[in-house]
Scaffold this motif. Structure first.
Motif, PDB file in Angstrom:
ATOM      1  N   MET A   1       0.855  -1.194   0.000  1.00  0.00           N
ATOM      2  CA  MET A   1       0.000   0.000   0.000  1.00  0.00           C
ATOM      3  C   MET A   1       0.885   1.235   0.000  1.00  0.00           C
ATOM      4  O   MET A   1       0.926   2.029   0.950  1.00  0.00           O
ATOM      5  CB  MET A   1      -0.949  -0.042   1.207  1.00  0.00           C
ATOM      6  N   ALA A   3       0.879   3.985  -1.882  1.00  0.00           N
ATOM      7  CA  ALA A   3       0.232   5.303  -1.952  1.00  0.00           C
ATOM      8  C   ALA A   3      -0.185   5.783  -0.562  1.00  0.00           C
ATOM      9  O   ALA A   3      -0.004   6.960  -0.206  1.00  0.00           O
ATOM     10  CB  ALA A   3      -0.982   5.229  -2.875  1.00  0.00           C
ATOM     11  N   GLU A   4      -0.731   4.851   0.259  1.00  0.00           N
ATOM     12  CA  GLU A   4      -1.131   5.213   1.619  1.00  0.00           C
ATOM     13  C   GLU A   4       0.080   5.601   2.457  1.00  0.00           C
ATOM     14  O   GLU A   4       0.027   6.554   3.255  1.00  0.00           O
ATOM     15  CB  GLU A   4      -1.873   4.044   2.271  1.00  0.00           C
ATOM     16  N   ARG A   6       2.902   6.830   1.355  1.00  0.00           N
ATOM     17  CA  ARG A   6       3.346   8.164   0.899  1.00  0.00           C
ATOM     18  C   ARG A   6       2.489   9.272   1.524  1.00  0.00           C
ATOM     19  O   ARG A   6       2.996  10.306   1.960  1.00  0.00           O
ATOM     20  CB  ARG A   6       3.246   8.256  -0.627  1.00  0.00           C
ATOM     21  N   GLY A   7       1.163   9.048   1.538  1.00  0.00           N
ATOM     22  CA  GLY A   7       0.257  10.047   2.073  1.00  0.00           C
ATOM     23  C   GLY A   7       0.501  10.324   3.546  1.00  0.00           C
ATOM     24  O   GLY A   7       0.555  11.485   3.975  1.00  0.00           O
ATOM     25  N   LEU A   8       0.666   9.266   4.335  1.00  0.00           N
ATOM     26  CA  LEU A   8       0.929   9.422   5.765  1.00  0.00           C
ATOM     27  C   LEU A   8       2.277  10.118   5.998  1.00  0.00           C
ATOM     28  O   LEU A   8       2.407  10.989   6.861  1.00  0.00           O
ATOM     29  CB  LEU A   8       0.927   8.055   6.455  1.00  0.00           C
TER      30      LEU A   8
END
Length: 526
Positions: A1, A3-4, A6-8
């Motif tokens: 995961m 993308a998740e 990276r977002g966090l």
């Protein structure tokens, strides 16, 4: 995961060393090495963030995965400045990185400077030598590791056995097989897979199959090792049967498995079968063809005499063939006497690899077969002008832990007189049995009697004569040759096996040939 993650990571107002390292490691593990390098650069620029052994280990792994040698060297310099160069974890990662970047001497230099070396350090060096085609060095380092008091684990033992497989060194491989049994590591799948590969690559396909049957579990590597082993012998029926069994067991093949299956089809003239597997590879298994797959298909068509279909296949390829692909077409054009296709292949081979001698040698052979000696002379002048050198043919045989190497007309061996006497005796016996020298491979404008003399002293014949003299009667004679075996030597070896009652195994640059009682395992289709 990813993308998740990276977002966090982007949302965090405060990031410490663990946060940065986790991001670098996660990107590396997900095949995003270039992005991992970018995050590492930002980490270095971040104020108050320390870099530890885990960060260095992850980023060096990323450099090795994409062969980023320049970035790896810069990180190595940073390792030295931060006094982590003697850390066993970082040192092991440096050895692995340099090995994957094909800087094998730098890898060993790092290993030698380490004051503390563990099983990971030694294994990284052994694997590095094996991956860089230095099998003998891998065996040497393994022995040194044992002298250092470190016992191998399953991965280390599997790695050194794989190096023996690439060397086709059955004697040393058998010793490691004994070590696997004594140490209790034999049931581990890494060791078992390596042993199946070893015996397959050494021409003992029956032993490879027996070991395979003894395994409690088979993974993709196990099946591929056995499929490839049978393919090297040109046993298309057995190869295809194993491949279909693999599919029925629900084991997903990879690109290497398909190389084995396609090459078996090409060496047995199974054009339609090979074509269907090539299509299935893409449509059913989602495997994008690599250069090796395209070369197998070119070989499949051209070896069966369907040169126009091979040409059409090449014109429809999404990219041009590599040097091996063009050389494959050129070789078949020579065998079929198709000068037009041969010239087209040679011209393209020279564009891809101007220093490749195959284009000159094969074209010379085509012109020589038609008696066009002025064209042969012109091609040879072209080789001299461009400083293109043909790799000299040589054959070697191992006897009592020593390797004996022979070249054509070799007189350097201390038993040369005995070897040549044996060859002379064999030649007279072969002629009585109906042997006729095939002089088509001699590229010199000389009398046929001279051509016959040149053929009689080819390197593999000298090695076979040595084996007949020194290798005990109950043992198989094993020869390795760096080039493809020529037509005359192939015919002669069939006669020799019949006359002497000896089994002779020849591993040339392409495949195995097992000669027994006047018959070759390849069925004269190679």
């Amino acid at each position: 995961m990813v993308a998740e993650a990276r977002g966090l990571f982007a949302a965090m107002a405060d990031r410490d060393s663990i946060t940065w390292t986790t991001m670098v490691t996660g990107l590396t593990q997900n095949g995003l090495q270039s992005e991992a390098l970018d995050v590492f650069r930002r980490m270095r620029a971040a104020p108050g963030v320390g870099i530890d052994q885990y960060t260095f280990g992850s980023i060096l792994t990323a450099c090795g995965a994409i062969a980023a040698s320049e970035e790896g060297k810069q990180i190595h310099a940073y390792v030295i400045r931060t006094l982590y160069d003697d850390n066993v974890f970082v040192g092991s990662a440096l050895v692995d990185m340099y090995s994957k970047c094909r800087s094998i001497r730098s890898a060993e230099a790092v290993l030698r400077r380490m004051t503390c070396r563990n099983i990971v350090s030694w294994t990284a060096m052994i694997v590095g030598y094996g991956q860089n085609g230095c099998g003998e060095e891998a065996v040497r380092v393994f022995s040194e590791m044992q002298r250092d008091g470190i016992k191998p684990d399953d991965f280390t033992l599997g790695s050194v056995i794989s190096s023996c497989a690439n060397l086709a060194s059955l004697e040393e491989g058998a010793q490691f097989h004994c070590m696997a049994l004594v140490s209790g590591l034999r049931p581990y799948i890494t060791v078992s897979n390596a042993l199946v590969t070893l015996y397959g690559k050494c021409g003992s396909i029956e032993d490879a199959h027996r070991l395979f049957d003894e395994m409690n579990f088979h993974d993709q590597v196990s099946w591929t090792a056995l499929v490839s082993g049978y393919a090297q012998f040109g046993k298309a029926k057995e190869t295809i049967h194993l491949f279909e069994m693999m599919l029925s067991k629900g084991v997903k093949p990879d690109g290497v498995t398909f190389i084995g299956v396609l090459s078996a089809c090409s060496r047995s003239g199974l054009v339609e079968k090979g074509r269907s597997y090539f299509q299935s590879m893409q449509e059913d298994h989602g495997i994008a063809p690599l250069d090796d797959h395209y070369t197998c298909m070119i070989d499949l068509y051209s070896r069966s005499g369907r040169l126009k279909e091979a040409e059409e296949f090449i014109r429809q390829m999404p990219r041009c063939p590599d040097a091996i692909g063009w050389a494959t077409l050129l070789s078949s054009s020579r065998l079929r006497g198709d000068m037009e296709t041969g010239k087209w292949a040679a011209e393209n081979l020279l564009k891809v690899d101007p220093q490749n001698p195959a284009s000159y040698v094969l074209l010379c052979s085509m012109h020589a077969s038609k008696g066009e000696w002025s064209e042969v002379a012109q091609l040879r002048r072209g080789m001299r002008d461009r400083q293109v050198k043909k790799e000299p043919g040589c054959s070697w045989i191992k006897y009592k832990n020593k390797v004996y190497i022979f070249s054509a007309d070799d007189q350097s061996h201390p038993f040369s007189r005995t070897i040549y006497d044996k060859l002379q005796w064999l030649n007279s016996k072969m002629v009585e049995e109906g042997y006729k020298p095939d002089v088509s491979s001699v590229l010199h404008d000389v009398a046929d009697s001279e051509k016959v003399q040149m053929l009689s002293n080819h390197s593999e014949k000298l090695a076979i004569a040595f084996g007949l003299i020194f290798v005990p009667q109950e043992m198989q004679i094993r020869i390795v040759k760096n080039l493809r075996v020529c037509v005359d030597c192939h015919n002669a070896t069939k006669f020799i096996s019949k006359i002497t009652g000896r089994d002779i195994l020849v591993r040339d640059a392409v495949r195995f040939h097992k000669f027994s009682n006047g018959i070759c395992s390849c069925g004269d289709f190679w």
